[in-house]
Design a protein around this motif. Sequence first.
Motif, PDB file in Angstrom:
ATOM      1  N   UNK A 111     -50.506   4.528  14.355  1.00  0.00           N
ATOM      2  CA  UNK A 111     -49.379   4.812  15.228  1.00  0.00           C
ATOM      3  C   UNK A 111     -48.937   6.252  14.996  1.00  0.00           C
ATOM      4  N   UNK A 112     -48.739   6.954  16.060  1.00  0.00           N
ATOM      5  CA  UNK A 112     -48.409   8.378  15.978  1.00  0.00           C
ATOM      6  C   UNK A 112     -47.106   8.616  15.220  1.00  0.00           C
ATOM      7  N   UNK A 113     -46.108   7.791  15.466  1.00  0.00           N
ATOM      8  CA  UNK A 113     -44.822   7.987  14.781  1.00  0.00           C
ATOM      9  C   UNK A 113     -44.973   7.859  13.267  1.00  0.00           C
ATOM     10  N   UNK A 114     -45.822   6.939  12.830  1.00  0.00           N
ATOM     11  CA  UNK A 114     -46.069   6.794  11.385  1.00  0.00           C
ATOM     12  C   UNK A 114     -46.810   8.009  10.855  1.00  0.00           C
ATOM     13  N   UNK A 115     -47.795   8.464  11.620  1.00  0.00           N
ATOM     14  CA  UNK A 115     -48.554   9.652  11.208  1.00  0.00           C
ATOM     15  C   UNK A 115     -47.648  10.867  11.068  1.00  0.00           C
ATOM     16  N   UNK A 116     -46.649  10.938  11.919  1.00  0.00           N
ATOM     17  CA  UNK A 116     -45.703  12.058  11.878  1.00  0.00           C
ATOM     18  C   UNK A 116     -44.648  11.870  10.794  1.00  0.00           C
ATOM     19  N   UNK A 117     -44.608  10.675  10.200  1.00  0.00           N
ATOM     20  CA  UNK A 117     -43.647  10.400   9.141  1.00  0.00           C
ATOM     21  C   UNK A 117     -42.228  10.151   9.625  1.00  0.00           C
ATOM     22  N   UNK A 118     -42.079   9.782  10.894  1.00  0.00           N
ATOM     23  CA  UNK A 118     -40.725   9.580  11.427  1.00  0.00           C
ATOM     24  C   UNK A 118     -40.473   8.156  11.922  1.00  0.00           C
ATOM     25  N   UNK A 119     -41.444   7.263  11.758  1.00  0.00           N
ATOM     26  CA  UNK A 119     -41.290   5.916  12.301  1.00  0.00           C
ATOM     27  C   UNK A 119     -40.026   5.227  11.797  1.00  0.00           C
ATOM     28  N   UNK A 120     -39.807   5.232  10.503  1.00  0.00           N
ATOM     29  CA  UNK A 120     -38.638   4.539   9.948  1.00  0.00           C
ATOM     30  C   UNK A 120     -37.337   5.105  10.513  1.00  0.00           C
ATOM     31  N   UNK A 121     -37.318   6.388  10.763  1.00  0.00           N
ATOM     32  CA  UNK A 121     -36.131   7.045  11.299  1.00  0.00           C
ATOM     33  C   UNK A 121     -35.822   6.595  12.731  1.00  0.00           C
ATOM     34  N   UNK A 122     -36.863   6.329  13.512  1.00  0.00           N
ATOM     35  CA  UNK A 122     -36.676   5.980  14.927  1.00  0.00           C
ATOM     36  C   UNK A 122     -37.055   4.529  15.240  1.00  0.00           C
ATOM     37  N   UNK A 123     -37.302   3.750  14.217  1.00  0.00           N
ATOM     38  CA  UNK A 123     -37.817   2.387  14.378  1.00  0.00           C
ATOM     39  C   UNK A 123     -36.973   1.530  15.315  1.00  0.00           C
ATOM     40  N   UNK A 124     -35.669   1.507  15.126  1.00  0.00           N
ATOM     41  CA  UNK A 124     -34.821   0.640  15.946  1.00  0.00           C
ATOM     42  C   UNK A 124     -34.910   1.037  17.418  1.00  0.00           C
ATOM     43  N   UNK A 125     -34.868   2.311  17.695  1.00  0.00           N
ATOM     44  CA  UNK A 125     -34.993   2.774  19.079  1.00  0.00           C
ATOM     45  C   UNK A 125     -36.370   2.423  19.648  1.00  0.00           C
ATOM     46  N   UNK A 126     -37.413   2.598  18.842  1.00  0.00           N
ATOM     47  CA  UNK A 126     -38.768   2.273  19.287  1.00  0.00           C
ATOM     48  C   UNK A 126     -38.887   0.791  19.628  1.00  0.00           C
ATOM     49  N   UNK A 127     -38.404  -0.069  18.751  1.00  0.00           N
ATOM     50  CA  UNK A 127     -38.481  -1.519  18.969  1.00  0.00           C
ATOM     51  C   UNK A 127     -37.725  -1.907  20.237  1.00  0.00           C
ATOM     52  N   UNK A 128     -36.550  -1.347  20.429  1.00  0.00           N
ATOM     53  CA  UNK A 128     -35.772  -1.628  21.632  1.00  0.00           C
ATOM     54  C   UNK A 128     -36.490  -1.143  22.888  1.00  0.00           C
ATOM     55  N   UNK A 129     -37.057   0.039  22.827  1.00  0.00           N
ATOM     56  CA  UNK A 129     -37.800   0.588  23.960  1.00  0.00           C
ATOM     57  C   UNK A 129     -39.015  -0.283  24.276  1.00  0.00           C
ATOM     58  N   UNK A 130     -39.724  -0.701  23.239  1.00  0.00           N
ATOM     59  CA  UNK A 130     -40.914  -1.535  23.428  1.00  0.00           C
ATOM     60  C   UNK A 130     -40.547  -2.882  24.050  1.00  0.00           C
ATOM     61  N   UNK A 131     -39.497  -3.524  23.551  1.00  0.00           N
ATOM     62  CA  UNK A 131     -39.081  -4.810  24.116  1.00  0.00           C
ATOM     63  C   UNK A 131     -38.699  -4.641  25.584  1.00  0.00           C
ATOM     64  N   UNK A 132     -37.869  -3.658  25.874  1.00  0.00           N
ATOM     65  CA  UNK A 132     -37.442  -3.432  27.250  1.00  0.00           C
ATOM     66  C   UNK A 132     -38.608  -3.132  28.179  1.00  0.00           C
ATOM     67  N   UNK A 133     -39.517  -2.303  27.714  1.00  0.00           N
ATOM     68  CA  UNK A 133     -40.679  -1.949  28.531  1.00  0.00           C
ATOM     69  C   UNK A 133     -41.592  -3.127  28.796  1.00  0.00           C
ATOM     70  N   UNK A 134     -41.848  -3.910  27.765  1.00  0.00           N
ATOM     71  CA  UNK A 134     -42.716  -5.078  27.938  1.00  0.00           C
ATOM     72  C   UNK A 134     -42.092  -6.087  28.901  1.00  0.00           C
ATOM     73  N   UNK A 135     -40.832  -6.382  28.709  1.00  0.00           N
ATOM     74  CA  UNK A 135     -40.179  -7.363  29.580  1.00  0.00           C
ATOM     75  C   UNK A 135     -40.080  -6.841  31.012  1.00  0.00           C
ATOM     76  N   UNK A 136     -39.795  -5.576  31.175  1.00  0.00           N
ATOM     77  CA  UNK A 136     -39.750  -4.993  32.521  1.00  0.00           C
ATOM     78  C   UNK A 136     -41.102  -5.158  33.215  1.00  0.00           C
ATOM     79  N   UNK A 137     -42.163  -4.827  32.520  1.00  0.00           N
ATOM     80  CA  UNK A 137     -43.503  -4.931  33.112  1.00  0.00           C
ATOM     81  C   UNK A 137     -43.860  -6.382  33.424  1.00  0.00           C
ATOM     82  N   UNK A 138     -43.557  -7.293  32.507  1.00  0.00           N
ATOM     83  CA  UNK A 138     -43.824  -8.717  32.756  1.00  0.00           C
ATOM     84  C   UNK A 138     -43.060  -9.186  33.990  1.00  0.00           C
ATOM     85  N   UNK A 139     -41.806  -8.807  34.099  1.00  0.00           N
ATOM     86  CA  UNK A 139     -40.985  -9.218  35.238  1.00  0.00           C
ATOM     87  C   UNK A 139     -41.477  -8.637  36.558  1.00  0.00           C
ATOM     88  N   UNK A 140     -42.240  -7.565  36.505  1.00  0.00           N
ATOM     89  CA  UNK A 140     -42.730  -6.945  37.740  1.00  0.00           C
ATOM     90  C   UNK A 140     -44.002  -7.613  38.265  1.00  0.00           C
TER      91      UNK A 140
END
Length: 81
Positions: free
Chosen positions: A1-30
């Motif tokens: 994962x690019x964010x882990x490679x950059x060493x910033x995943x833990x810093x942005x994890x909550x935002x990433x998880x929220x973005x991923x959930x929203x994106x997946x559900x949006x796509x499924x609903x479409x």
Amino acid sequence: MILKDMGIYEEVKRSFVNFALGGCIYEINSIRDPELREEAIKLFLTDHIYRFDIADKPKSYFFLKYRYLEFMEMKKRVDYI
């Protein structure tokens, strides 16, 4: 994962998880085809919730509670999980 490679995943994890959930559900609903939608839900619940670190998070972790509730509804109505 690019964010882990950059060493910033833990810093942005909550935002990433929220973005991923929203994106997946949006796509499924479409998806209009019922069979394809069920396949997408199956993939989401068997793979993506683990890949995107969504699976074990409590309701309080999510910014948009309605997305979390949609996720919980998907889990409840699908019998293979």
